[in-house]
Design a protein around this motif. Structure first.
Motif, PDB file in Angstrom:
ATOM      1  N   LEU A  31       0.780  -1.300  -0.089  1.00 36.70           N
ATOM      2  CA  LEU A  31      -0.009  -0.010   0.057  1.00 36.70           C
ATOM      3  C   LEU A  31       0.759   1.285  -0.083  1.00 36.70           C
ATOM      4  O   LEU A  31       1.969   1.296   0.669  1.00 36.70           O
ATOM      5  CB  LEU A  31      -0.875  -0.153   1.286  1.00 36.70           C
ATOM      6  N   ALA A  32       0.345   2.199  -0.811  1.00 46.41           N
ATOM      7  CA  ALA A  32       0.977   3.704  -0.837  1.00 46.41           C
ATOM      8  C   ALA A  32       0.392   4.266   0.577  1.00 46.41           C
ATOM      9  O   ALA A  32      -0.739   4.069   0.896  1.00 46.41           O
ATOM     10  CB  ALA A  32       0.835   4.302  -2.104  1.00 46.41           C
ATOM     11  N   PHE A  33       0.846   5.411   0.899  1.00 47.66           N
ATOM     12  CA  PHE A  33       0.613   6.422   1.722  1.00 47.66           C
ATOM     13  C   PHE A  33       1.228   7.714   1.783  1.00 47.66           C
ATOM     14  O   PHE A  33       2.314   7.811   1.119  1.00 47.66           O
ATOM     15  CB  PHE A  33       0.355   5.935   3.180  1.00 47.66           C
ATOM     16  N   ASP A  34       0.628   8.847   1.917  1.00 47.12           N
ATOM     17  CA  ASP A  34       1.110  10.280   1.693  1.00 47.12           C
ATOM     18  C   ASP A  34       1.123  10.818   3.044  1.00 47.12           C
ATOM     19  O   ASP A  34       0.384  10.561   3.889  1.00 47.12           O
ATOM     20  CB  ASP A  34       0.229  11.057   0.933  1.00 47.12           C
ATOM     21  N   PHE A  38      -2.219  11.372   9.290  1.00 48.08           N
ATOM     22  CA  PHE A  38      -2.257   9.939   9.234  1.00 48.08           C
ATOM     23  C   PHE A  38      -0.777   9.209   9.167  1.00 48.08           C
ATOM     24  O   PHE A  38      -0.700   8.034   9.793  1.00 48.08           O
ATOM     25  CB  PHE A  38      -3.203   9.311   8.408  1.00 48.08           C
ATOM     26  N   PHE A  39       0.275   9.909   8.454  1.00 49.68           N
ATOM     27  CA  PHE A  39       1.148   9.171   8.005  1.00 49.68           C
ATOM     28  C   PHE A  39       2.505  10.125   8.260  1.00 49.68           C
ATOM     29  O   PHE A  39       2.359  11.133   7.525  1.00 49.68           O
ATOM     30  CB  PHE A  39       1.398   8.409   6.586  1.00 49.68           C
ATOM     31  N   HIS A  56       9.832  -8.832   9.093  1.00 47.11           N
ATOM     32  CA  HIS A  56       8.444  -8.459   8.557  1.00 47.11           C
ATOM     33  C   HIS A  56       7.592  -7.871   9.644  1.00 47.11           C
ATOM     34  O   HIS A  56       6.442  -8.049   9.584  1.00 47.11           O
ATOM     35  CB  HIS A  56       7.753  -9.328   7.680  1.00 47.11           C
ATOM     36  N   ARG A  57       8.340  -7.203  10.599  1.00 48.79           N
ATOM     37  CA  ARG A  57       7.522  -6.877  11.720  1.00 48.79           C
ATOM     38  C   ARG A  57       7.719  -5.326  11.876  1.00 48.79           C
ATOM     39  O   ARG A  57       8.996  -4.905  11.524  1.00 48.79           O
ATOM     40  CB  ARG A  57       8.233  -7.467  13.022  1.00 48.79           C
ATOM     41  N   CYS A  58       6.717  -4.538  12.625  1.00 51.60           N
ATOM     42  CA  CYS A  58       7.044  -2.885  12.555  1.00 51.60           C
ATOM     43  C   CYS A  58       7.961  -2.817  13.684  1.00 51.60           C
ATOM     44  O   CYS A  58       7.689  -3.041  15.036  1.00 51.60           O
ATOM     45  CB  CYS A  58       5.576  -2.533  12.685  1.00 51.60           C
ATOM     46  N   ARG A  59       8.934  -2.008  13.446  1.00 55.49           N
ATOM     47  CA  ARG A  59       9.985  -1.372  14.426  1.00 55.49           C
ATOM     48  C   ARG A  59       9.152  -0.525  15.496  1.00 55.49           C
ATOM     49  O   ARG A  59       9.548  -0.384  16.664  1.00 55.49           O
ATOM     50  CB  ARG A  59      10.804  -0.917  13.971  1.00 55.49           C
ATOM     51  N   ILE A  60       8.346   0.372  15.180  1.00 53.46           N
ATOM     52  CA  ILE A  60       7.426   1.162  15.991  1.00 53.46           C
ATOM     53  C   ILE A  60       5.988   0.960  16.373  1.00 53.46           C
ATOM     54  O   ILE A  60       5.179   1.773  16.675  1.00 53.46           O
ATOM     55  CB  ILE A  60       7.657   2.700  15.381  1.00 53.46           C
ATOM     56  N   HIS A  61       5.755  -0.588  16.266  1.00 45.55           N
ATOM     57  CA  HIS A  61       4.292  -0.929  16.370  1.00 45.55           C
ATOM     58  C   HIS A  61       3.767  -0.400  17.725  1.00 45.55           C
ATOM     59  O   HIS A  61       2.558   0.129  17.694  1.00 45.55           O
ATOM     60  CB  HIS A  61       4.104  -2.409  16.403  1.00 45.55           C
ATOM     61  N   SER A  62       4.426  -0.562  18.675  1.00 44.79           N
ATOM     62  CA  SER A  62       3.948  -0.067  20.057  1.00 44.79           C
ATOM     63  C   SER A  62       3.691   1.498  20.203  1.00 44.79           C
ATOM     64  O   SER A  62       3.194   1.889  21.168  1.00 44.79           O
ATOM     65  CB  SER A  62       4.953  -0.517  21.201  1.00 44.79           C
ATOM     66  N   ARG A  63       4.336   2.337  19.140  1.00 44.84           N
ATOM     67  CA  ARG A  63       4.424   3.417  19.371  1.00 44.84           C
ATOM     68  C   ARG A  63       3.760   4.365  17.860  1.00 44.84           C
ATOM     69  O   ARG A  63       4.421   5.614  17.565  1.00 44.84           O
ATOM     70  CB  ARG A  63       5.661   4.491  19.701  1.00 44.84           C
ATOM     71  N   LEU A  64       3.052   3.610  17.268  1.00 43.76           N
ATOM     72  CA  LEU A  64       2.607   3.948  15.936  1.00 43.76           C
ATOM     73  C   LEU A  64       1.967   5.340  16.048  1.00 43.76           C
ATOM     74  O   LEU A  64       2.285   6.435  15.204  1.00 43.76           O
ATOM     75  CB  LEU A  64       1.695   2.972  15.324  1.00 43.76           C
ATOM     76  N   PHE A  69       1.758   7.817  12.879  1.00 44.41           N
ATOM     77  CA  PHE A  69       1.265   6.790  11.951  1.00 44.41           C
ATOM     78  C   PHE A  69      -0.104   6.248  12.473  1.00 44.41           C
ATOM     79  O   PHE A  69      -0.467   5.042  12.447  1.00 44.41           O
ATOM     80  CB  PHE A  69       2.305   5.645  11.842  1.00 44.41           C
ATOM     81  N   ARG A  70      -0.989   7.163  12.710  1.00 43.23           N
ATOM     82  CA  ARG A  70      -2.336   6.797  13.000  1.00 43.23           C
ATOM     83  C   ARG A  70      -3.031   6.095  12.047  1.00 43.23           C
ATOM     84  O   ARG A  70      -3.881   5.349  12.418  1.00 43.23           O
ATOM     85  CB  ARG A  70      -3.036   8.339  13.383  1.00 43.23           C
ATOM     86  N   GLY A  71      -2.509   6.109  10.660  1.00 46.27           N
ATOM     87  CA  GLY A  71      -3.227   5.645   9.609  1.00 46.27           C
ATOM     88  C   GLY A  71      -2.839   4.057   9.793  1.00 46.27           C
ATOM     89  O   GLY A  71      -3.913   3.240   9.419  1.00 46.27           O
ATOM     90  N   CYS A  72      -1.837   3.966  10.378  1.00 47.10           N
ATOM     91  CA  CYS A  72      -1.474   2.283  10.456  1.00 47.10           C
ATOM     92  C   CYS A  72      -2.447   1.780  11.553  1.00 47.10           C
ATOM     93  O   CYS A  72      -2.854   0.745  11.458  1.00 47.10           O
ATOM     94  CB  CYS A  72      -0.041   2.215  10.695  1.00 47.10           C
ATOM     95  N   VAL A  73      -2.524   2.635  12.533  1.00 39.46           N
ATOM     96  CA  VAL A  73      -3.378   2.044  13.669  1.00 39.46           C
ATOM     97  C   VAL A  73      -4.835   1.851  13.215  1.00 39.46           C
ATOM     98  O   VAL A  73      -5.573   0.923  13.675  1.00 39.46           O
ATOM     99  CB  VAL A  73      -3.523   3.118  14.867  1.00 39.46           C
ATOM    100  N   GLN A  74      -5.359   2.703  12.465  1.00 43.00           N
ATOM    101  CA  GLN A  74      -6.582   2.502  11.857  1.00 43.00           C
ATOM    102  C   GLN A  74      -6.909   1.528  10.932  1.00 43.00           C
ATOM    103  O   GLN A  74      -8.002   1.057  10.709  1.00 43.00           O
ATOM    104  CB  GLN A  74      -7.254   4.019  11.332  1.00 43.00           C
ATOM    105  N   PHE A  75      -5.900   1.308  10.121  1.00 43.67           N
ATOM    106  CA  PHE A  75      -6.018   0.260   9.022  1.00 43.67           C
ATOM    107  C   PHE A  75      -6.552  -1.063   9.532  1.00 43.67           C
ATOM    108  O   PHE A  75      -5.929  -1.660  10.554  1.00 43.67           O
ATOM    109  CB  PHE A  75      -4.902   0.477   8.096  1.00 43.67           C
ATOM    110  N   ASP A  76      -7.272  -1.815   8.601  1.00 43.09           N
ATOM    111  CA  ASP A  76      -7.803  -3.215   9.227  1.00 43.09           C
ATOM    112  C   ASP A  76      -7.784  -4.021   7.894  1.00 43.09           C
ATOM    113  O   ASP A  76      -8.535  -3.845   6.966  1.00 43.09           O
ATOM    114  CB  ASP A  76      -8.978  -3.203   9.839  1.00 43.09           C
ATOM    115  N   CYS A  77      -6.835  -4.964   7.686  1.00 42.68           N
ATOM    116  CA  CYS A  77      -6.721  -5.796   6.608  1.00 42.68           C
ATOM    117  C   CYS A  77      -7.877  -6.716   6.226  1.00 42.68           C
ATOM    118  O   CYS A  77      -8.078  -7.582   5.537  1.00 42.68           O
ATOM    119  CB  CYS A  77      -5.501  -6.331   6.189  1.00 42.68           C
ATOM    120  N   LEU A  78      -8.569  -6.937   7.660  1.00 51.71           N
ATOM    121  CA  LEU A  78      -9.678  -7.917   7.719  1.00 51.71           C
ATOM    122  C   LEU A  78      -9.052  -9.173   7.706  1.00 51.71           C
ATOM    123  O   LEU A  78      -9.949 -10.304   7.335  1.00 51.71           O
ATOM    124  CB  LEU A  78     -10.791  -7.484   6.837  1.00 51.71           C
TER     125      LEU A  78
END
Length: 172
Positions: A31-34, A38-39, A56-64, A69-78
């Motif tokens: 996915l792209a983001f601008d 949110f990013f 393949h893990r996010c280095r900043i996942h606990s502090r997105l 990176f609020r967009g990452c927190v809100q994204f749900d790939c289902l």
């Protein structure tokens, strides 16, 4: 919304729940983001996010959120990420995998709609058809099977079925 989620079948419920540990960071690559509220920076589609590590893990996942990176927190790939990853014997970040992720996301959006429909007071025939469609979309496909899946026809089948439930939706 909680009551609708509780009516999901265990199989589709689990399929629609993201499990990043079984994915290769597809959302972080495909996915792209601008740069926005949110990013924190721009990233074109197909480029690995600089926050994704070699595992393949996010280095900043606990502090997105705190790092922009609020967009990452809100994204749900289902759950489409892990299910697309599982199609490949050797997962890789390439066009075929990105295409599978995109298509699987569409399948999971249809499953989500059907799961919500299952929470309506369906008659026996409607319930049978809903379960039939859910089973079809929950299939354990091989990559070859999934690649030739007629997603357009499946979408049309699901949407046609959902249109028959319009009166139930308006009544609730």
């Amino acid at each position: 919304m909680r009551s609708i989620l509780m009516t999901q079948s265990p199989k589709t419920s689990a399929q629609l729940t993201p499990d990043c540990s079984k994915c290769v960071g597809l959302c972080c690559v495909a996915l792209a983001f601008d740069r926005s509220a949110f990013f924190a920076f721009d990233k074109p589609a197909g480029e690995v996010c600089r926050n994704l590590d070699d595992e393949h893990r996010c280095r900043i996942h606990s502090r997105l959120e705190e790092t922009g990176f609020r967009g990452c927190v809100q994204f749900d790939c289902l759950g489409a990420g892990q299910r697309a990853t599982a199609l490949f014997e050797t997962p890789r970040h390439d066009g075929a995998m990105f295409e599978a992720f995109s298509r699987m996301r569409q399948v999971h959006e249809l499953l989500q709609l059907l799961d919500r429909a299952a929470g309506l007071p369906l008659d026996a025939e409607q319930r049978r058809r809903c379960e039939e469609l859910r089973a079809e979309l929950s299939e354990d496909w091989t990559l070859a099977q999934f690649s030739v899946l007629d997603l357009k026809a499946l979408r049309q089948e699901v949407m046609s079925f959902l249109q028959t439930l319009q009166k139930l939706v308006l009544a609730s």
